[in-house]
Scaffold this motif. Structure first.
Motif, mmCIF file in Angstrom:
data_model
loop_
_atom_site.group_PDB
_atom_site.id
_atom_site.type_symbol
_atom_site.label_atom_id
_atom_site.label_comp_id
_atom_site.label_asym_id
_atom_site.label_seq_id
_atom_site.Cartn_x
_atom_site.Cartn_y
_atom_site.Cartn_z
ATOM 1 N N VAL A 8 -13.015 35.710 -2.083
ATOM 2 C CA VAL A 8 -11.762 35.076 -1.654
ATOM 3 C C VAL A 8 -11.769 33.592 -1.987
ATOM 4 N N LEU A 9 -12.870 32.919 -1.694
ATOM 5 C CA LEU A 9 -12.958 31.489 -1.972
ATOM 6 C C LEU A 9 -12.905 31.214 -3.466
ATOM 7 N N SER A 10 -13.558 32.065 -4.248
ATOM 8 C CA SER A 10 -13.529 31.896 -5.704
ATOM 9 C C SER A 10 -12.119 32.065 -6.250
ATOM 10 N N ALA A 11 -11.412 33.082 -5.781
ATOM 11 C CA ALA A 11 -10.045 33.305 -6.254
ATOM 12 C C ALA A 11 -9.130 32.135 -5.891
ATOM 13 N N ALA A 12 -9.312 31.598 -4.682
ATOM 14 C CA ALA A 12 -8.479 30.470 -4.258
ATOM 15 C C ALA A 12 -8.741 29.236 -5.117
ATOM 16 N N LEU A 13 -10.009 28.962 -5.408
ATOM 17 C CA LEU A 13 -10.342 27.793 -6.222
ATOM 18 C C LEU A 13 -9.835 27.952 -7.656
ATOM 19 N N ILE A 14 -9.965 29.141 -8.210
ATOM 20 C CA ILE A 14 -9.496 29.368 -9.576
ATOM 21 C C ILE A 14 -7.977 29.260 -9.647
ATOM 22 N N ALA A 15 -7.276 29.805 -8.645
ATOM 23 C CA ALA A 15 -5.816 29.690 -8.631
ATOM 24 C C ALA A 15 -5.378 28.240 -8.507
ATOM 25 N N LEU A 16 -6.069 27.478 -7.659
ATOM 26 C CA LEU A 16 -5.731 26.062 -7.519
ATOM 27 C C LEU A 16 -6.012 25.303 -8.813
ATOM 28 N N SER A 17 -7.087 25.654 -9.484
ATOM 29 C CA SER A 17 -7.402 25.009 -10.757
ATOM 30 C C SER A 17 -6.327 25.281 -11.797
ATOM 31 N N CYS A 18 -5.896 26.542 -11.889
ATOM 32 C CA CYS A 18 -4.855 26.891 -12.865
ATOM 33 C C CYS A 18 -3.531 26.200 -12.533
ATOM 34 N N LEU A 19 -3.259 25.983 -11.259
ATOM 35 C CA LEU A 19 -2.042 25.273 -10.868
ATOM 36 C C LEU A 19 -2.104 23.796 -11.254
ATOM 37 N N LEU A 20 -3.294 23.222 -11.185
ATOM 38 C CA LEU A 20 -3.448 21.797 -11.491
ATOM 39 C C LEU A 20 -3.500 21.515 -12.986
ATOM 40 N N VAL A 21 -3.710 22.543 -13.804
ATOM 41 C CA VAL A 21 -3.824 22.318 -15.253
ATOM 42 C C VAL A 21 -2.562 21.684 -15.836
ATOM 43 N N PRO A 22 -1.354 22.278 -15.666
ATOM 44 C CA PRO A 22 -0.168 21.619 -16.239
ATOM 45 C C PRO A 22 0.167 20.305 -15.555
#
Length: 313
Positions: A8-22
């Motif tokens: 769960v923590l990994s998925a949340a961090l990866i989703a936040l990372s992808c959101l911050l990319v653009p």
């Protein structure tokens, strides 16, 4: 840490990372691409040869010179009929259009962009309220004066009498300067921290993942999605920017300026899309590949467990 919590923590961090990319790409472009005066002038320098930009400058400067001529050069002959100004109008516009094709215009174009950029940066970085309520302006005399010299060299009647006035042109409204200043400071901070945070979140999320190959694939696809959304946002922003322009602003010239300023950001968006898809495809294609490591020289096999016959091979 339990595997479920790690997932769960990994998925949340990866989703936040992808959101911050653009968002990080946009902030870095604004903080480092638009703020540097030399880079800004270099980016807009090729527009001096763009037909739409040259026509827009010629029309704007020509109309401004014509108003000056009409106000200051009303010559009345003996019959009392005004003349002089009207007869100069075709010469003024032709001279300005001819001037936009010279090396002097390219120099004036670069100088004007540099002066404008410096004025805007000083206003955005000035924390004092001396300019509160007053618009940020630049002077167009650097363009008007060469046109006057060109008219004089072409022996246009009364050209030498054209007054070169230091006409201030507003480039930022004074009533919105405080909001622009706050937004500029936010971009300066975000331009550094958002990309760094995106990388940190992605690395941490992949490191915590139970199935790291899936995490890498998800991060790559999210990065590609972020690049695609950024490219889409640039296209929508272009359409909205041109739609909100006043009717007297030439849209082809504004479109050329927008495209020149966002060229690096568009390249970044397509690069994120391509790299993300390439990384995801590579991870998926190599999911069943196992590297067979040869045994080290002189390394002995472990003894067989008791009760089992040793492998004859």
């Amino acid at each position: 840490m339990p595997p479920r919590l790690r997932s769960v923590l990994s998925a949340a961090l990866i989703a936040l990372s992808c959101l911050l990319v653009p968002l990080g790409a946009l902030a870095a472009w604004a903080a480092y691409g638009l703020v540097d005066t030399g880079r800004y002038v270099t980016t807009l320098a090729p527009l001096a040869a763009d037909p739409a930009v040259r026509d827009a400058v010629a029309d704007t400067v020509g109309d401004g010179l014509w108003r000056v001529v009409d106000e200051h050069m009303d010559v009345r002959p003996a019959g009392g009929t005004p003349s002089g100004g009207g007869s100069l109008r075709p010469f003024v516009h032709d001279a300005v259009r001819s001037f936009t094709r010279t090396e002097a215009f390219r120099l004036a174009w670069d100088t004007g962009n540099q002066v404008t950029h410096d004025a805007v940066l000083r206003a955005l970085r000035d924390e004092r309220d001396r300019t509160a309520g007053q618009p940020v302006t630049v002077d167009l005399a650097s363009v008007t004066d060469p046109v006057k010299r060109r008219l004089t060299e072409d022996h246009v009647p009364l050209a030498a009498r054209i007054p070169v006035q230091h006409t201030p042109v507003a480039v930022l409204p004074g009533d919105e300067l405080a909001a622009y200043r706050k937004g500029f400071h936010v971009l300066e901070v975000a331009g550094f921290w958002l990309p760094l945070s995106a990388v940190a979140f992605a690395t941490t999320g992949i490191g915590l993942a139970v199935h790291r190959r899936r995490a890498v694939t998800a991060t790559a696809l999210g990065t590609a999605l972020g690049g695609g959304l950024l490219a889409l946002a640039l296209s929508i922003g272009r359409a909205l920017t041109l739609a909100d322009l006043p009717a007297d602003v030439p849209h082809p010239a504004a479109a050329a300026v927008y495209d020149a300023l966002t060229a690096t950001l568009r390249t970044t968006a397509w690069l994120l899309l391509a790299l993300g898809l390439t990384a995801a495809a590579t991870t998926w294609l190599t999911r069943n590949v196992r590297l067979n490591r040869p045994g080290r020289p002189g390394r002995r096999r472990p003894p067989a467990p008791a009760g089992r016959r040793p492998d004859p091979t």
